[in-house]
Design a protein around this motif. Sequence first.
Motif, mmCIF file in Angstrom:
data_model
loop_
_atom_site.group_PDB
_atom_site.id
_atom_site.type_symbol
_atom_site.label_atom_id
_atom_site.label_comp_id
_atom_site.label_asym_id
_atom_site.label_seq_id
_atom_site.Cartn_x
_atom_site.Cartn_y
_atom_site.Cartn_z
ATOM 1 N N ALA A 43 56.319 -0.367 1.601
ATOM 2 C CA ALA A 43 57.224 0.058 2.668
ATOM 3 C C ALA A 43 57.945 1.351 2.327
ATOM 4 C CB ALA A 43 58.223 -1.041 2.977
ATOM 5 N N ALA A 44 57.966 1.708 1.019
ATOM 6 C CA ALA A 44 58.693 2.901 0.611
ATOM 7 C C ALA A 44 58.002 4.180 1.060
ATOM 8 C CB ALA A 44 58.857 2.917 -0.909
ATOM 9 N N VAL A 45 56.711 4.091 1.359
ATOM 10 C CA VAL A 45 55.987 5.261 1.814
ATOM 11 C C VAL A 45 56.318 5.501 3.286
ATOM 12 C CG1 VAL A 45 53.718 6.290 2.167
ATOM 13 C CG2 VAL A 45 54.133 4.820 0.171
ATOM 14 N N VAL A 46 56.932 6.626 3.579
ATOM 15 C CA VAL A 46 57.368 6.895 4.936
ATOM 16 C C VAL A 46 56.581 8.069 5.517
ATOM 17 C CG1 VAL A 46 59.308 7.519 6.411
ATOM 18 C CG2 VAL A 46 59.672 6.043 4.413
ATOM 19 N N ALA A 47 55.976 7.846 6.680
ATOM 20 C CA ALA A 47 55.243 8.913 7.350
ATOM 21 C C ALA A 47 56.191 9.674 8.267
ATOM 22 C CB ALA A 47 54.088 8.323 8.154
ATOM 23 N N ASP A 48 56.149 10.993 8.187
ATOM 24 C CA ASP A 48 57.051 11.814 8.978
ATOM 25 C C ASP A 48 56.450 12.223 10.316
ATOM 26 O OD1 ASP A 48 59.048 11.757 7.047
ATOM 27 O OD2 ASP A 48 58.188 13.459 5.962
ATOM 28 N N GLY A 49 55.158 11.988 10.512
ATOM 29 C CA GLY A 49 54.509 12.408 11.733
ATOM 30 C C GLY A 49 54.976 11.621 12.943
ATOM 31 N N ALA A 50 54.752 12.201 14.130
ATOM 32 C CA ALA A 50 55.128 11.524 15.367
ATOM 33 C C ALA A 50 54.317 10.253 15.536
ATOM 34 C CB ALA A 50 54.892 12.456 16.549
ATOM 35 N N ASN A 51 54.960 9.222 16.047
ATOM 36 C CA ASN A 51 54.286 7.942 16.254
ATOM 37 C C ASN A 51 54.752 7.378 17.591
ATOM 38 O OD1 ASN A 51 53.743 5.015 16.150
ATOM 39 N ND2 ASN A 51 53.070 5.439 14.051
ATOM 40 N N ASP A 52 53.803 7.137 18.484
ATOM 41 C CA ASP A 52 54.145 6.652 19.820
ATOM 42 C C ASP A 52 54.868 5.307 19.793
ATOM 43 O OD1 ASP A 52 52.944 8.883 20.802
ATOM 44 O OD2 ASP A 52 51.280 7.863 21.804
ATOM 45 N N ASN A 53 54.759 4.584 18.694
ATOM 46 C CA ASN A 53 55.309 3.231 18.648
ATOM 47 C C ASN A 53 56.673 3.137 17.975
ATOM 48 O OD1 ASN A 53 54.486 0.831 19.782
ATOM 49 N ND2 ASN A 53 53.721 -0.021 17.875
ATOM 50 N N LEU A 54 57.203 4.229 17.488
ATOM 51 C CA LEU A 54 58.470 4.180 16.749
ATOM 52 C C LEU A 54 59.598 3.562 17.558
ATOM 53 C CD1 LEU A 54 60.378 4.829 14.417
ATOM 54 C CD2 LEU A 54 60.518 7.180 15.272
ATOM 55 N N ASN A 55 59.887 4.097 18.743
ATOM 56 C CA ASN A 55 61.000 3.581 19.533
ATOM 57 C C ASN A 55 60.759 2.146 19.976
ATOM 58 O OD1 ASN A 55 62.663 5.764 19.349
ATOM 59 N ND2 ASN A 55 62.593 6.321 21.504
ATOM 60 N N ALA A 56 59.515 1.803 20.295
ATOM 61 C CA ALA A 56 59.217 0.445 20.760
ATOM 62 C C ALA A 56 59.503 -0.586 19.676
ATOM 63 C CB ALA A 56 57.758 0.357 21.198
ATOM 64 N N VAL A 57 59.040 -0.302 18.454
ATOM 65 C CA VAL A 57 59.273 -1.242 17.350
ATOM 66 C C VAL A 57 60.754 -1.288 16.997
ATOM 67 C CG1 VAL A 57 58.739 -1.778 14.938
ATOM 68 C CG2 VAL A 57 56.935 -0.916 16.447
ATOM 69 N N LEU A 58 61.395 -0.128 16.975
ATOM 70 C CA LEU A 58 62.828 -0.083 16.671
ATOM 71 C C LEU A 58 63.632 -0.858 17.706
ATOM 72 C CD1 LEU A 58 64.754 1.220 14.578
ATOM 73 C CD2 LEU A 58 65.047 3.115 16.195
ATOM 74 N N TRP A 59 63.238 -0.764 18.975
ATOM 75 C CA TRP A 59 63.933 -1.497 20.044
ATOM 76 C C TRP A 59 63.844 -2.993 19.816
ATOM 77 C CZ3 TRP A 59 62.280 -4.621 24.318
ATOM 78 C CH2 TRP A 59 63.263 -4.829 25.303
ATOM 79 N N ILE A 60 62.680 -3.474 19.453
ATOM 80 C CA ILE A 60 62.513 -4.909 19.207
ATOM 81 C C ILE A 60 63.347 -5.358 18.015
ATOM 82 C CG2 ILE A 60 60.858 -6.628 18.354
ATOM 83 C CD1 ILE A 60 58.770 -5.369 20.174
ATOM 84 N N GLN A 61 63.389 -4.541 16.977
ATOM 85 C CA GLN A 61 64.056 -4.978 15.749
ATOM 86 C C GLN A 61 65.567 -4.753 15.756
ATOM 87 O OE1 GLN A 61 61.941 -3.143 12.398
ATOM 88 N NE2 GLN A 61 60.655 -4.979 12.296
ATOM 89 N N ARG A 62 66.043 -3.766 16.478
ATOM 90 C CA ARG A 62 67.453 -3.392 16.352
ATOM 91 C C ARG A 62 68.289 -3.509 17.623
ATOM 92 N NH1 ARG A 62 68.142 -4.228 11.204
ATOM 93 N NH2 ARG A 62 66.898 -2.859 9.854
ATOM 94 N N SER A 63 67.663 -3.561 18.774
ATOM 95 C CA SER A 63 68.485 -3.537 19.988
ATOM 96 C C SER A 63 69.003 -4.919 20.374
ATOM 97 C CB SER A 63 67.705 -2.936 21.162
ATOM 98 O OG SER A 63 66.811 -3.879 21.717
ATOM 99 N N GLN A 64 70.254 -4.944 20.774
ATOM 100 C CA GLN A 64 70.836 -6.164 21.312
ATOM 101 C C GLN A 64 70.202 -6.494 22.662
ATOM 102 O OE1 GLN A 64 72.622 -3.532 20.071
ATOM 103 N NE2 GLN A 64 72.979 -4.569 18.108
ATOM 104 N N GLU A 65 69.736 -5.460 23.352
ATOM 105 C CA GLU A 65 69.117 -5.662 24.660
ATOM 106 C C GLU A 65 67.839 -6.500 24.557
ATOM 107 O OE1 GLU A 65 71.724 -2.073 25.005
ATOM 108 O OE2 GLU A 65 70.331 -2.875 23.492
ATOM 109 N N TYR A 66 67.035 -6.255 23.520
ATOM 110 C CA TYR A 66 65.815 -7.051 23.345
ATOM 111 C C TYR A 66 66.160 -8.522 23.131
ATOM 112 C CZ TYR A 66 61.929 -9.361 21.051
ATOM 113 O OH TYR A 66 60.967 -10.277 20.717
ATOM 114 N N ARG A 67 67.117 -8.785 22.245
ATOM 115 C CA ARG A 67 67.488 -10.173 21.964
ATOM 116 C C ARG A 67 68.056 -10.841 23.206
ATOM 117 N NH1 ARG A 67 69.340 -7.619 17.274
ATOM 118 N NH2 ARG A 67 71.546 -7.945 17.725
#
Length: 306
Positions: A43-67
């Motif tokens: 997990a320590a290896v971090v890719a800096d390139g653009a990823n279409d899924n970044l916001n979607a995964v972050l929303w599921i893991q961090r947003s109160q709205e998803y829960r």
Amino acid sequence: MRCVSGTVLQAPSALLSLAACSTSRPLVHGEPAVSAPVAPAPAAVVADGANDNLNAVLWIQRSQEYRANSLQTWRAAAAQLDRALADRSWTALLPEEGGSHQSAALKPAVVVDVDETVLDNSPYQARLVRNGGSYDDATWDAWVAEGKAGAVPGAVEFAKAAAAKGVTMIYITNRTEHMKDVTLANLRRLGFPVAGDDVYLGLDKYVPGCEQEGSEKACRRQLVAQKYRVLMQFGDQLSDFGAISANTQAGRDALLQAHQDWFGQRWWMLSNPTYGGWEPAQFNNAWSLPESERRAAKRAALDVAQ
């Protein structure tokens, strides 16, 4: 899950459970994994390139709205469970998938997809985003073998309430049969009721007299209909509820429009912005196209009306 008309749906940097089509890409989220499990990249290896899924995964893991959204879905369904039990003609199956043969004499059941419906696999997808990877059978198989998927908010509470009323939870998943033991162990660890091994219907489950197309679930729903009266269905993909004629905007709209009254009563949709048939429907399911062309097609599909 995500597959329509015999083909499999998968986001290029994400997945597909199950739970989720292209003839040129591997099955995803629990669909056939033919390689031996391998450890995911650190997990320590971090890719800096653009990823279409970044916001979607972050929303599921961090947003109160998803829960909040998940909680309200499962709680609203629980509030209607007594109504479904009392109505002896109630069924959540389409007529062509066993609904016309449902009987009040059958034991009541609820059918649920697994991935992103009751089990949260966002850590697997987060690894792909962080490491710049894409879904593949080996890393997905390894993730499933870890048995570390969490519960989608509200799902355990609903399942326990349903079981207390004598309702059997049936898990129809596009994870494979060889993933049954670890998946059931994962579900039990989280507190989901598992009545027995036969409540798990994986992608490669053989149904006599019914030919499965790709990863669609119609045959398995028909199998459930022989033994249970299905009160509700839960999923994160439109194809978790009924077969889609073609994975196009028109084909997907047709299923939704024909049965939209069932949502919020017999069918219950969980939010999953990370993958699904909606994405490849924007570029004619042509996963063989370069990523830049697929992205251009998605941008062209945006509605920018003023």
